[in-house]
Design an enzyme around this catalytic site. Structure first.
Site, PDB file in Angstrom:
ATOM      1  N   ASP A 473       0.756  -1.201  -0.191  1.00 29.67           N
ATOM      2  CA  ASP A 473      -0.051  -0.035   0.025  1.00 29.67           C
ATOM      3  C   ASP A 473       0.955   1.125  -0.087  1.00 29.67           C
ATOM      4  O   ASP A 473       1.952   1.241   0.242  1.00 29.67           O
ATOM      5  CB  ASP A 473      -1.039  -0.005   1.252  1.00 29.67           C
ATOM      6  N   CYS A 474       0.247   2.305  -0.366  1.00 30.15           N
ATOM      7  CA  CYS A 474       0.889   3.659  -0.389  1.00 30.15           C
ATOM      8  C   CYS A 474      -0.055   4.762  -0.167  1.00 30.15           C
ATOM      9  O   CYS A 474      -0.579   5.102  -1.242  1.00 30.15           O
ATOM     10  CB  CYS A 474       1.766   3.523  -1.717  1.00 30.15           C
ATOM     11  N   ASP A 545     -10.562   2.536  -4.079  1.00 31.79           N
ATOM     12  CA  ASP A 545     -11.259   2.132  -2.695  1.00 31.79           C
ATOM     13  C   ASP A 545     -12.473   2.118  -3.001  1.00 31.79           C
ATOM     14  O   ASP A 545     -13.465   1.419  -1.837  1.00 31.79           O
ATOM     15  CB  ASP A 545     -10.786   3.136  -1.854  1.00 31.79           C
TER      16      ASP A 545
END
Ligand code: DGJ
EC number: 3.2.1.22
Length: 732
Positions: A473-474, A545
C-alpha cells in the site's frame, strides 16, 4: 529497418531551404504502423511520418516533400527531440545548463542502428550530439511488431568536464500531422477515479501532469487516448493509446502548432526536479509506451493488453489467486481468534487465499487506527501473540494460503521508527509537518531507507517462507519535499522526486531478485499507483477504494482501455445498494476477490457466493487471458455490455450490467457480439444465476458466430435482471 538516402530526395532537397533538406531516413515499424525519422541539412532529426506502415520502405523518404512541412517554419516543430536555447522556440523535450553556465543546446544526428532482439522485438537507437558541447542524447525506440506497441525512452550523457543540470528531460517527443486531434484524458480523486474527459485540442498547450511524489495518479493518470481527425469509437477511427511508465511526477504536453499539427512531449515532470549530471554520468528516462490503431479503441486496447500480458506485467500470462481480504470486515479490530475464524470463512467460500490487511503490527504505539504505528513492522503482541508464522500455519490448516498487507514506504509520527530516525522522513525542517492520512513518507533516495524497506519484506519472507501474497500500500503523497540525506551528502535537493522513484525501483529489484514469483498487489488508497514500470514488479493493482459496483462498472470500463483484466483487482464488498449477485458479477469481470463478512451471509447468499467462486474459477482463463470487446458503453446507454473471447475463439464470457433504473430501461433489442468466429457455432448459457432464479435464455440457444455478430442476441438485461453473464461455448 535500413538507412535510406534516396536520389529522389537529394534532388528535391536542393530546391528547398536548408532547414528542410533530407538525409537519413529511419523508419521504425511495427506490423501495422510506422514512425519515420528523417534528418535535414543541419543534421537535425525530425519526424516525417506517423501512421500506417507503407508497403515499400523506400517510399518513406518521399513523404516529407508531399507535406506542408516544406514551409519555412515547419522544420522547427517536428523535432524528434526538441532542444532548448538554440533554434527552437517551442516546447522543448530537453533543457539543460552546461558546466560553464551556458543554457543552449543543439542536437545533431550522429548515427543510428536497429537490432532485432527476436522475431517480434527490435530496438532502434539514434545517437544525437551537440556540436558545441560534449552532451550526447540517445533516443530509443523498442518495437513490439505483432502488438503494434512502441516503447520509447532516451538517455542523456554528460561528457563535459563538469556537472551539467537537466531542467527538462523528456522520454519521448512525437509529431502528428492531421486535421484535428481529440484527446481523452482522465481526472478524479479518491474513490472517484478515471473520469474521462474528451476535448478537441486547439491552439496552445494542454498538459497532463502530477506532482504527488509517490504516485503518478490521484487526480490525473498518465494514460490517455488521442484520436486523429475525429473522435474514435470502439471499432472505427485512428487512435493512439499512450502512457508513461513512471511511478512519480509526470508531465505530458500536447502542443498544437501553427499548422494545426500536434507535438507530444512526455516524461518525468520537470517541476522542482532539476537533476545534476556529473562528468561522465548518464540519465535514463522512463518509458513512454503507446500503440496506434486505424480501427478504433477496441483494437488499440487489445494490442496494449497483449503486450502488457506478454512483456510487462509480472506473470502477466499466468494465473491469479482469488482471495478474502479482512479490511472492510474488521478494519483494525481483530485478534488471532477472529482471524482464524476468517480463515475458515475463506475456505467455506472457496477462495485460494486469506489476505490480512492493515493493523497487525506495532507495540509501543499499536496500530489500532491510522494515526499510529506505521513503520514499526513487528507483530502487535496483544492482537497476535503467536506472530505471523502461527497465522500462516493456521490458514494452511484451514485450507487457504496466507497473504499480508504492508505499507513500507510510510511512517506515522507516532511510531518508534519516527522517534529513532527522524532524518529518514521527508519534511521541511523549518516548517510544520503536513500529513496525508496522518502519515509521512520515508526518504527512499537514502540507501539506508531502501535497506529498511527491503528489510520489511525480506524479514517477513525469511520468517514466513510460505507467505503467498503481498498487498503493498501507499497512502500518502509527498508534502514539504526535502531530503536530509541529499542535503547531508551535498547532493541537490531537487533530485528528491526522481531519486524517490528510482529508490523505490531499487528496492523492488531486490525484492524480485530474491522473491521472483510471489504475487504482489500494487495499492494506493485508490487508483493511484498503477503504471507500466511498477507493473514489472507487481502482478496486479487496486483500481479504487470505491467498490460500489455501479461506480466500478464505469471505472473498470475506462481502466480496461489501458490495463488487461488479469491486472485489476475487483472485490465484492458491502459498498453500494445493489444485490449480492450484481456486486459479484461486476467483480467477476476483473480479478475477483472478497472483502465481506462471510459469516453474515444468509444461507442463499453463501450458497450463491460459493457457486460464484467456483464459476469464476471455470471462466477465469477466458477473462484473464482472452481478448476484450466492448459492445455497449454504459455512459451512453441503460446498460454496459462487454465480452472476453479466448485465443482460438472457442469460448467467450459476456457480461451485462444495468446502469439505469428508469422505467423500461434495459436491453430492448439484440446486442451484436464481437470477436467470435463467424463460422463456428456457439451454445449460449447464462451462468452465475442466483439460487432459485430461472434464466431467460432457453437451453437450446445455439447460433453461428455470424448470426451473433450480425443479428445479435438479447441478453435480456433489465430492471428485474440487473446483471447477466452468458457463457458461449463452441459446439462441434
Ligand atoms: C487503503 C487501501 O486501499 C485499503 O484497501 C486498505 O488496505 C487500507 N489502505 C488500509 O489502511
Amino acid at each position: 529497418m535500413s538507412n535510406r538516402f534516396t536520389t529522389q530526395c537529394t534532388l528535391f532537397v536542393s530546391l528547398l531551404t536548408t532547414s528542410i533538406l533530407y538525409g537519413q531516413v529511419i523508419p521504425i515499424e511495427t506490423q501495422q504502423n510506422a514512425l519515420v525519422l528523417q534528418t535535414d541539412a543541419s543534421k537535425r532529426v525530425g519526424i516525417s511520418y506517423f501512421g500506417p506502415r507503407l508497403q515499400q520502405t523506400a517510399e518513406y523518404g518521399s513523404i516529407i516533400k508531399e507535406s506542408r512541412q516544406q514551409d519555412e517554419n515547419a522544420g522547427i516543430y517536428n523535432s524528434a527531440y526538441t532542444p532548448s536555447g538554440s533554434w527552437s522556440l517551442c516546447e522543448p523535450a530537453i533543457r539543460i545548463t552546461h558546466a560553464d553556465g551556458n543554457t543552449s543546446l543543439e542536437l545533431q544526428y550522429q548515427s543510428h542502428q536497429t537490432q532485432k532482439q527476436d522475431d517480434n522485438v527490435s530496438l532502434t537507437t539514434v545517437v544525437l550530439k551537440d556540436p558545441a558541447y560534449a552532451v550526447e542524447v540517445t533516443l530509443y525506440y523498442k518495437t513490439y511488431a505483432k502488438e503494434n506497441v512502441v516503447e520509447q525512452w532516451s538517455t542523456i550523457r554528460n561528457q563535459e568536464k563538469g556537472t551539467i543540470i537537466l531542467h527538462k528531460y523528456a522520454s519521448a517527443n512525437l509529431y502528428f500531422v492531421g486535421k484535428q486531434f481529440h484527446l481523452t484524458h482522465y481526472h478524479g480523486g479518491w474513490a472517484h477515479e478515471m473520469n474521462p474527459e474528451e476535448t478537441q485540442l486547439k491552439a496552445g498547450i494542454l498538459s497532463l501532469d502530477s506532482k504527488l511524489g509517490t504516485r503518478a495518479n490521484l487526480f490525473q493518470p498518465p494514460t490517455f487516448m488521442l484520436s486523429f481527425d475525429k473522435p474514435a469509437s470502439e471499432e472505427e477511427g485512428k487512435v493512439l493509446l499512450g502512457t508513461l511508465g513512471w511511478s512519480g511526477n509526470f508531465k505530458i504536453d500536447f502542443e498544437t502548432d501553427t499548422y494545426n499539427n500536434l507535438r507530444l512531449i512526455a516524461g518525468i515532470n520537470p517541476h522542482a526536479s532539476e537533476y545534476p549530471l556529473t562528468a561522465g554520468q548518464e540519465f535514463k528516462t522512463p518509458s513512454f509506451i503507446y500503440t496506434y490503431s486505424d480501427h478504433g479503441k477496441g483494437e488499440a486496447s487489445r494490442n496494449l493488453h497483449r503486450w502488457a500480458r506478454k512483456y510487462r506485467i509480472l506473470d502477466g500470462e499466468g494465473s491469479r489467486l482469488t482471495l478474502l481480504n479482512n479490511w472492510e470486515a474488521t478494519y483494525f479490530d481483530f485478534n488471532e481468534q477472529k482471524l482464524t475464524g476468517l480463515f475458515a470463512d475463506g475456505k467455506k467460500l472457496g477462495v485460494d487465499l486469506f489476505l490480512l490487511d492493515d493493523g497487525w503490527f506495532a507495540n509501543k504505539y499499536p496500530r489500532n487506527g491510522d494515526n499510529a504505528g506505521l513503520g514499526d513492522w513487528k507483530e502487535n503482541v496483544k492482537k497476535l501473540p503467536h506472530g505471523i508464522g502461527y497465522l500462516v500455519k493456521e490458514a494452511q490448516k484451514a485450507g487457504v494460503k496466507f497473504g499480508i498487507w504492508v505499507e513500507p514506504e510510510m511512517v506515522n509520527p507516532k511510531s518508534e521508527l519516527y522517534e529513532k530516525h527522524p532524518e529518514w522522513v521527508i519534511k521541511q525542517p523549518a516548517r510544520p509537518e503536513h500529513y496525508f492520512r496522518n502519515q509521512l513518507v520515508l526518504d527512499l533516495s537514502n540507501p539506508k531507507v531502501q535497506d529498511f524497506v527491503f528489510g520489511v519484506l525480506d524479514d517477513l519472507f525469511t520468517k514466513n517462507p510460505d507467505l503467498a501474497f503481498i498487498k503493498w500500500d501507499c497512502n500518502a503523497v509527498i508534502y514539504n519535499a526535502h531530503s536530509e540525506y541529499l542535503k547531508s551528502t551535498k547532493q541537490a535537493e531537487s533530485k528528491l522526486y526522481v531519486d524517490y522513484v528510482l529508490g523505490l525501483y531499487k528496492v523492488l529489484e531486490r525484492v524480485r531478485a530474491k522473491y521472483p514469483k510471489v504475487p504482489m498487489m500494487l495499492c494506493s488508497g485508490g487508483g493511484g499507483r498503477v503504471d507500466y514500470e511498477a507493473l514489472k514488479y507487481f502482478t496486479e493493482f487496486w483500481p479504487s477504494d470505491n467498490t460500489d459496483p455501479l461506480e466500478r462498472i464505469f471505472m473498470q470500463w475506462e481502466y480496461s482501455y489501458f490495463y488487461p483484466t488479469i491486472a485489476h483487482c475487483d472485490h465484492v464488498t458491502d459498498w453500494g445498494k445493489q444485490p449480492l449477485k450484481y456486486r459479484t458479477d461486476v467483480a467477476m469481470m476483473g480479478k475477483m476477490g472478497y472483502d465481506i463478512v462471510v459469516s453474515k451471509l444468509d444461507e442463499k447468499d453463501l450458497q450463491f457466493s460459493q457457486q460464484s467462486v467456483a464459476t469464476y474459477r471455470s471462466i477465469s482463463d477466458v477473462v484473464w487471458h482472452g481478448d476484450l470487446y466492448r459492445m455497449v458503453n454504459p455512459r451512453e446507454n441503460d446498460f454496459a455490455s462487454l465480452m472476453f473471447v479466448n485465443g482460438d475463439k472457442s469460448r467467450s464470457v459476456w457480461f451485462n450490467y444495468m446502469v439505469s433504473s428508469r422505467f423500461g430501461a434495459g436491453s430492448g433489442r439484440a446486442v451484436p457480439l464481437k470477436g467470435l468466429d463467424p463460422k463456428k457455432k456457439y451454445a449460449l448459457k447464462e451462468i452465475n444465476l442466483y439460487p432459485g432464479t430461472q434464466s431467460k435464455i432457453t437451453k437450446e440457444a445455439v447460433y453461428t458466430g455470424d448470426f451473433l455478430m450480425t443479428a445479435g442476441f438479447n441478453p435480456a438485461v433489465n430492471l428485474n435482471r440487473t446483471s447477466v453473464i452468458i457463457e458461449l461455448t463452441e459446439v462441434k
